[in-house]
Design an enzyme around this catalytic site. Structure first.
Site, PDB file in Angstrom:
ATOM      1  N   ASP A 295      14.151  -7.163  -3.501  1.00 52.16           N
ATOM      2  CA  ASP A 295      14.039  -7.003  -5.404  1.00 52.16           C
ATOM      3  C   ASP A 295      15.378  -6.246  -5.294  1.00 52.16           C
ATOM      4  O   ASP A 295      15.991  -5.381  -4.320  1.00 52.16           O
ATOM      5  CB  ASP A 295      12.958  -5.610  -5.289  1.00 52.16           C
ATOM      6  CG  ASP A 295      12.876  -5.067  -7.013  1.00 52.16           C
ATOM      7  OD1 ASP A 295      13.384  -6.557  -8.053  1.00 52.16           O
ATOM      8  OD2 ASP A 295      12.201  -4.460  -7.963  1.00 52.16           O
TER       9      ASP A 295
ATOM     10  N   ASN B 203      18.394  -7.932  -6.722  1.00 49.59           N
ATOM     11  CA  ASN B 203      19.338  -8.826  -7.065  1.00 49.59           C
ATOM     12  C   ASN B 203      19.909  -8.941  -8.622  1.00 49.59           C
ATOM     13  O   ASN B 203      21.221  -8.427  -8.359  1.00 49.59           O
ATOM     14  CB  ASN B 203      18.820 -10.182  -6.997  1.00 49.59           C
ATOM     15  CG  ASN B 203      18.583 -10.084  -5.143  1.00 49.59           C
ATOM     16  OD1 ASN B 203      18.843  -9.531  -4.893  1.00 49.59           O
ATOM     17  ND2 ASN B 203      17.534 -11.301  -5.501  1.00 49.59           N
TER      18      ASN B 203
ATOM     19  N   HIS C  26      21.426 -13.166  -6.546  1.00 51.80           N
ATOM     20  CA  HIS C  26      20.385 -13.631  -5.771  1.00 51.80           C
ATOM     21  C   HIS C  26      21.334 -14.466  -4.941  1.00 51.80           C
ATOM     22  O   HIS C  26      21.147 -14.297  -3.599  1.00 51.80           O
ATOM     23  CB  HIS C  26      20.104 -15.067  -6.464  1.00 51.80           C
ATOM     24  CG  HIS C  26      18.935 -13.945  -7.780  1.00 51.80           C
ATOM     25  ND1 HIS C  26      18.106 -13.388  -7.491  1.00 51.80           N
ATOM     26  CD2 HIS C  26      18.530 -14.476  -8.469  1.00 51.80           C
ATOM     27  CE1 HIS C  26      17.250 -13.038  -8.462  1.00 51.80           C
ATOM     28  NE2 HIS C  26      18.011 -14.009  -9.339  1.00 51.80           N
TER      29      HIS C  26
ATOM     30  N   GLU D  68       4.569 -14.918 -10.875  1.00 51.31           N
ATOM     31  CA  GLU D  68       4.681 -14.219 -12.251  1.00 51.31           C
ATOM     32  C   GLU D  68       6.168 -14.871 -12.666  1.00 51.31           C
ATOM     33  O   GLU D  68       6.797 -14.876 -13.992  1.00 51.31           O
ATOM     34  CB  GLU D  68       4.670 -13.536 -12.056  1.00 51.31           C
ATOM     35  CG  GLU D  68       2.996 -12.868 -12.690  1.00 51.31           C
ATOM     36  CD  GLU D  68       2.566 -13.123 -10.544  1.00 51.31           C
ATOM     37  OE1 GLU D  68       3.111 -13.046  -9.820  1.00 51.31           O
ATOM     38  OE2 GLU D  68       1.363 -13.693 -10.745  1.00 51.31           O
TER      39      GLU D  68
ATOM     40  N   LEU E 124      11.165 -15.839  15.792  1.00 55.53           N
ATOM     41  CA  LEU E 124      11.050 -15.929  14.603  1.00 55.53           C
ATOM     42  C   LEU E 124      10.069 -15.984  13.961  1.00 55.53           C
ATOM     43  O   LEU E 124      10.496 -17.585  13.570  1.00 55.53           O
ATOM     44  CB  LEU E 124      11.789 -14.604  14.220  1.00 55.53           C
ATOM     45  CG  LEU E 124      11.313 -14.448  13.220  1.00 55.53           C
ATOM     46  CD1 LEU E 124      11.052 -12.790  13.035  1.00 55.53           C
ATOM     47  CD2 LEU E 124      12.630 -13.699  11.833  1.00 55.53           C
TER      48      LEU E 124
HETATM   49  C1  FPP Z   1      13.692  -9.757  -7.502  1.00 58.18           C
HETATM   50  O1  FPP Z   1      14.957  -9.309  -7.483  1.00 58.18           O
HETATM   51  C2  FPP Z   1      14.765 -11.226  -6.509  1.00 58.18           C
HETATM   52  C3  FPP Z   1      13.448 -12.239  -6.973  1.00 58.18           C
HETATM   53  C4  FPP Z   1      13.324 -12.910  -7.573  1.00 58.18           C
HETATM   54  C5  FPP Z   1      14.651 -13.666  -6.382  1.00 58.18           C
HETATM   55  C6  FPP Z   1      14.693 -13.287  -4.595  1.00 58.18           C
HETATM   56  C7  FPP Z   1      15.596 -14.878  -3.991  1.00 58.18           C
HETATM   57  C8  FPP Z   1      16.336 -14.049  -2.983  1.00 58.18           C
HETATM   58  C9  FPP Z   1      16.997 -12.587  -2.546  1.00 58.18           C
HETATM   59  C10 FPP Z   1      17.196 -15.295  -2.842  1.00 58.18           C
HETATM   60  C11 FPP Z   1      17.865 -15.936  -1.562  1.00 58.18           C
HETATM   61  C12 FPP Z   1      16.092 -16.046  -1.097  1.00 58.18           C
HETATM   62  C13 FPP Z   1      16.204 -16.645  -0.009  1.00 58.18           C
HETATM   63  C14 FPP Z   1      14.646 -17.230   0.966  1.00 58.18           C
HETATM   64  C15 FPP Z   1      17.230 -17.904   0.587  1.00 58.18           C
HETATM   65  P1  FPP Z   1      15.516  -9.333  -9.490  1.00 58.18           P
HETATM   66  O2  FPP Z   1      16.060 -10.578  -9.842  1.00 58.18           O
HETATM   67  O3  FPP Z   1      14.149  -8.730  -9.795  1.00 58.18           O
HETATM   68  O4  FPP Z   1      16.065  -7.581  -8.728  1.00 58.18           O
HETATM   69  P2  FPP Z   1      16.491  -6.563 -10.623  1.00 58.18           P
HETATM   70  O5  FPP Z   1      14.724  -6.320 -10.420  1.00 58.18           O
HETATM   71  O6  FPP Z   1      17.545  -5.762 -10.706  1.00 58.18           O
HETATM   72  O7  FPP Z   1      16.523  -7.333 -12.008  1.00 58.18           O
END
Ligand code: FPP
Length: 249
Positions: A21, A23, A38, A68, A132
């Protein structure tokens, strides 16, 4: 699921699950579009995979897209899908060479045929790898997982191959995602929130939880080490007594 009845003292978790979480906030702080967060998060995925593989962790399960997450703006969902596709295309050979075994958990039929095809190919390519075990949770939800297990069992009852009284904890567990892997020892959530958000539910009944303010794109080798150090100090009891307490009894 194998549950070893010891404390975690000094131990390496065999199975780590992570909610990646933060990004969006990482990007926002830099006045960048959310997709930039992301993309930066993809680098943290690579680093976590490499570090877990090097340390000898058996399994790593990452929450990439929840049931969700479809409710996010359409543009972000599309960009995330494109990112998953390109990450798969770019990384699969290196993952394979590093002996990583890749699997996807979740209701994948909601994804484009192209992405589903890439997922199948990646799983087939790496299926026999001894390293892994990397699980990517995509369109996954803990409640969905329990529901699909209940449906599998209900179908067998309906077909007359199973009696309701034969359903026990072990049988239900065998129908859940990740049942062939060691139990999740350590659950990490980055980004400061302290909740499970419908990630693994059944599977984390005895898991050690670790929450950090670090945003996912900043979750580097030292942040992972901090989580492992915290885990190593935990006393695990699984509802019983620690080894030390058993000796006193
Ligand atoms: C949550 O951060 C993150 C996601 C919903 C997406 C996760 C995706 C990645 C880490 C990209 C790459 C993944 C792979 C498997 C190649 P958020 O957007 O909810 O962040 P915020 O809470 O700061 O808005």
């Amino acid at each position: 699921m194998d549950r070893t009845l010891t404390s975690a003292a000094g131990a390496l978790p065999r199975h780590i699950a992570i909610i990646m979480d933060g990004n969006g906030r990482w990007a926002q702080r830099r006045h960048l579009p959310r997709i930039a967060g992301h993309r930066a998060g993809t680098q943290s995925v690579k680093s976590a995979v490499r570090n877990c593989a090097e340390k000898g962790v058996d399994a790593l399960t990452l929450f990439a897209f929840s049931s969700e997450n479809w409710s996010r703006p359409a543009q972000e969902v599309t960009q995330l899908m494109e990112l998953f596709l390109s990450a798969l295309q770019n990384e699969i050979q290196e993952l394979h060479q590093s002996h990583v075994r890749l699997e996807f958990i979740g209701a994948r039929d909601a994804f484009s045929e192209k992405l589903q095809q890439q997922m199948r190919e990646a799983e087939q390519l790496t299926a026999a790898n001894p390293g892994l075990h990397l699980n990517i949770a995509a369109n996954y939800g803990g409640q969905w997982d329990i529901l699909q297990a209940a449906q599998q069992l209900a179908l067998r009852v309906e077909q007359g191959t199973l009696r309701a009284s034969q359903i026990d904890r072990a049988l239900l567990e065998s129908c859940l995602c990740l049942s062939a892997l060691p139990a999740v020892d350590l659950f990490i959530r980055t980004g400061g929130e302290q909740r499970i958000s419908n990630f693994l539910l059944w599977q984390i009944a005895y898991t050690e939880l670790y929450f950090t303010e670090t945003l996912w794109p900043d979750f580097d080798a030292s942040a992972l080490q901090a989580a492992l150090d915290a885990y190593a100090t935990r006393q695990r009891r699984f509802g019983g007594l620690t080894v030390a307490h058993q000796a006193q009894a």
